[in-house]
Scaffold this motif. Structure first.
Motif, PDB file in Angstrom:
ATOM      1  N   ASP A 108       0.872  -1.225   0.102  1.00 51.13           N
ATOM      2  CA  ASP A 108      -0.139   0.055  -0.109  1.00 51.13           C
ATOM      3  C   ASP A 108       0.972   1.322   0.030  1.00 51.13           C
ATOM      4  OD1 ASP A 108       0.959   0.407   2.446  1.00 51.13           O
ATOM      5  OD2 ASP A 108      -1.206   0.599   3.366  1.00 51.13           O
ATOM      6  N   ARG A 139      -7.595   1.617   9.085  1.00 49.22           N
ATOM      7  CA  ARG A 139      -6.239   0.980   9.002  1.00 49.22           C
ATOM      8  C   ARG A 139      -5.296   1.250   8.103  1.00 49.22           C
ATOM      9  NH1 ARG A 139      -6.471  -5.360   9.553  1.00 49.22           N
ATOM     10  NH2 ARG A 139      -6.543  -5.555   7.404  1.00 49.22           N
TER      11      ARG A 139
ATOM     12  N   HIS B 264       2.221   3.405   6.427  1.00 46.04           N
ATOM     13  CA  HIS B 264       1.791   4.717   6.895  1.00 46.04           C
ATOM     14  C   HIS B 264       0.516   5.150   6.649  1.00 46.04           C
ATOM     15  CE1 HIS B 264       6.341   4.715   6.439  1.00 46.04           C
ATOM     16  NE2 HIS B 264       6.163   5.280   7.762  1.00 46.04           N
ATOM     17  N   GLN B 265      -0.158   5.926   7.495  1.00 51.69           N
ATOM     18  CA  GLN B 265      -1.245   6.786   7.150  1.00 51.69           C
ATOM     19  C   GLN B 265      -0.857   8.242   7.594  1.00 51.69           C
ATOM     20  OE1 GLN B 265      -3.342   5.892   5.107  1.00 51.69           O
ATOM     21  NE2 GLN B 265      -4.325   3.944   5.731  1.00 51.69           N
ATOM     22  N   LYS B 268      -2.859  11.033   9.185  1.00 55.14           N
ATOM     23  CA  LYS B 268      -3.437  10.683  10.810  1.00 55.14           C
ATOM     24  C   LYS B 268      -2.404  10.771  11.601  1.00 55.14           C
ATOM     25  CE  LYS B 268      -7.446   8.018   9.360  1.00 55.14           C
ATOM     26  NZ  LYS B 268      -7.121   7.047   7.836  1.00 55.14           N
ATOM     27  N   TRP B 270      -0.075   7.993  11.472  1.00 56.29           N
ATOM     28  CA  TRP B 270       0.019   6.596  11.886  1.00 56.29           C
ATOM     29  C   TRP B 270       1.429   5.986  11.048  1.00 56.29           C
ATOM     30  CZ3 TRP B 270      -5.539   4.371  11.226  1.00 56.29           C
ATOM     31  CH2 TRP B 270      -6.384   4.894  12.202  1.00 56.29           C
TER      32      TRP B 270
END
Lengths: 378, 378
Positions: A108, A139, B264-265, B268, B270
């Protein structure tokens, strides 16, 4: 072995309920016109997965490479490893592919995609990768309209990696509890994943598979146009969290923990069980839901629910069974639950509770059981 | 194997910290003038227990008969099974005694005592039983002044069972967090258990052993007059719950979960890790304490703490690492925690986290590691 002879604590699977759950999900998928790829992380048990495949499942989803190795060794070839690929795990994935496993990987992000492409090139291996799509923000994954989606697609496509599809998991469905909300999230999951596939295809990247799913959205979807397959795991056993979400009845729950009464604190209204958190797991998923079942819902040995009682506390090897109703005559607890009495406790979360045990005892309607091994670790 | 080569997720034991924890507890017991009987439920690992015995421990405490069997097979004879005996488990206990294991059983009620005495009589076996005493109301046991204490003592004593002692566990110590409160509970635990032994002796029942303990009370006790031995388990590794209780520093915690950044996000803040709740366990013991560490406290690979970060969420095989400080520049997360970076996560509860793994990687100060097996199940 008869149910009465099994040593406690033990994890029991009610085989008739499990088969009913499998048939229900497969029928639902057949009606929706999509393939079904069960997530085997719930049970890590070849006997259960064989029953899922016998009912019509095509391929499996795994959460670890150890699951991939174990199920490939058991004869299953079509495996999706549905966790974004860490570059350090590529040699292990390569070994599986070289043995003939049709292992699909997931990424991703551009860095993991580049590392995967470089590793494939270095070893002359054409990996198949599905791109993870984020459809509910809970997530990982790339949202369908992000530039990163096409960037990752191109890194793979232009560097000798087959982009086999897109996949998403609307795990936030576990936080819902109405049919309308679940149906809406199922549509959001479907639409987002189909849109991601569409963008990749418009960019000249084939993207044949469009894979969605979580147990609640799979059972709530009204239509799955554009989707090729659905993934779900916990539906095979169900649990108290899924009951609160609204997708199963209590008597659909196929997993329970067999426990023995080993003591009492009569003045407090407690019966002490030999199933604590090591047996039930520390999962307290229902604590944030409409009905908090504590560490589990007690049933008689024959499966009859005992409403008004709950496993209210747990130490490592001690569970505390108590009444949920204030003012109950607490002395009743000793008579109602005598020393040596066996109970079945329905768990919060089948994936977490199963993982505490090296084996399930698969119990047939006649009360006879056989042992089904499961594995753990990575 | 070098630390860098270990596949993630993995359970690491920092051997130097473990040895320091073992030495600290044993020195404490030596000063108090009591024997020490470690509770091996924390690690279920013979390598760890050998280190505890080498430092001076005498005998072990177990929470399951499987632990008793495994440690007896590894050469340990003096074993206390510290969970009230279920009558259905007596044949398994008998088998261990017949093989020469000095296995001591526990009861806290007349029915279990009668069943045990009858079974011993039937099989010509003189079992040794310790009576469980309740000194803090948190779980099982008989309070010191109850008539039931003498009733159970007489059932055993008059029916050919050796009453080897009394034992108690002040598990409510986990809910405290000041030295004064811990010292007071340690004294309550001591006094209650000594009083129970005194009453049995006055009734003509020998009761040689007086066994108390929990990690917090063991480390807080000012004096243990009348006590013959102490039991404690989690001290050997410590964890975030024990840190909040106030009995260890963060850099005393010898158990960590090795994890890799897999995504990663960024919007956010994260970073996604490959250690979710299956690796960390579902134990969220710190959620009710003064400092909530989420699913764990991140550290660099070399053990350096990363204050201001926490594992704030977990799916089965995904952990979410995020900043605890609002207003942190969230884009930093991608640069600070790049794909492939390895971290060590300190857990809430060493007993629960260890149980998720088939093995520990015991890491020496030079970064080399060896595998220490642990077992699970019952």
């Amino acid at each position: 072995m008869k149910l009465e002879q099994i040593e406690t604590p033990a994890a029991l699977i009610d085989v008739a309920r499990m088969q009913k759950n499998i048939a229900r999900m497969q029928a639902c998928m057949n009606t929706l016109g999509v393939a079904f790829r069960p997530h085997v992380k719930t049970t890590k048990c070849i006997d259960v997965v064989r029953a899922q495949i016998a009912a019509g499942a095509r391929g499996i989803t795994v959460s670890t490479l150890k699951e991939a190795e174990a199920f490939f060794a058991a004869g299953i070839h079509d495996i999706l490893y549905a966790v974004s690929m860490a570059p350090s795990k590529l040699p292990r994935a390569l070994a599986l592919r070289r043995q003939g496993c049709d292992l699909k990987l997931v990424v991703d992000n551009p860095n993991a995609a580049s590392a995967l492409a470089a590793f494939g090139d270095q070893h002359g291996e054409t990996f198949e990768v599905w791109i993870e799509v984020d459809t509910d923000g809970h997530r990982s994954g790339i949202t369908p309209e992000e530039d990163t989606l096409l960037e990752v697609g191109r890194i793979l496509h232009e560097n000798g990696v087959k982009v086999g599809g897109v996949m998403t998991h609307a795990g936030s469905s576990y936080e819902l509890d109405t049919p309308a909300a679940l149906a809406a999230l199922a549509e959001q999951e479907r639409a987002g994943c189909v849109r991601a596939a569409q963008r990749l295809r418009e960019a000249g990247i084939a993207c044949p598979a469009v894979s969605v799913g979580s147990t609640p959205t799979a059972l709530a979807a009204a239509q799955l146009n554009g989707v090729t397959e659905v993934r779900a795991g916990v539906y095979v056993l169900f649990d108290l969290v899924m009951h609160n979400v609204g997708v199963c009845a209590l008597d659909d729950i196929a997993l329970s923990v067999l426990a023995t009464v080993i003591g009492h604190q009569a003045d407090k209204g407690w019966a002490i069980l030999d199933a604590g958190w090591m047996a039930m797991s520390r999962d307290r998923g229902t604590s944030k839901q409409s009905h908090d079942f504590g560490y589990g819902q007690p049933c008689l040995l024959n499966g009859t629910l005992l409403p008004g009682y709950v496993v209210s506390g747990a130490n490592q090897e001690h569970g505390i069974l108590s009444s949920t109703e204030a003012g109950t005559q607490v002395d009743d607890i000793v008579e109602r639950f005598p020393i040596g009495m066996k109970l079945r406790i329905l768990p919060n979360h089948a994936c977490a509770t199963g993982a505490q045990f090296p084996e399930y005892h698969a119990v047939a309607p006649d009360g006879n059981s056989v042992e089904w091994r499961r594995f753990h670790g990575w």
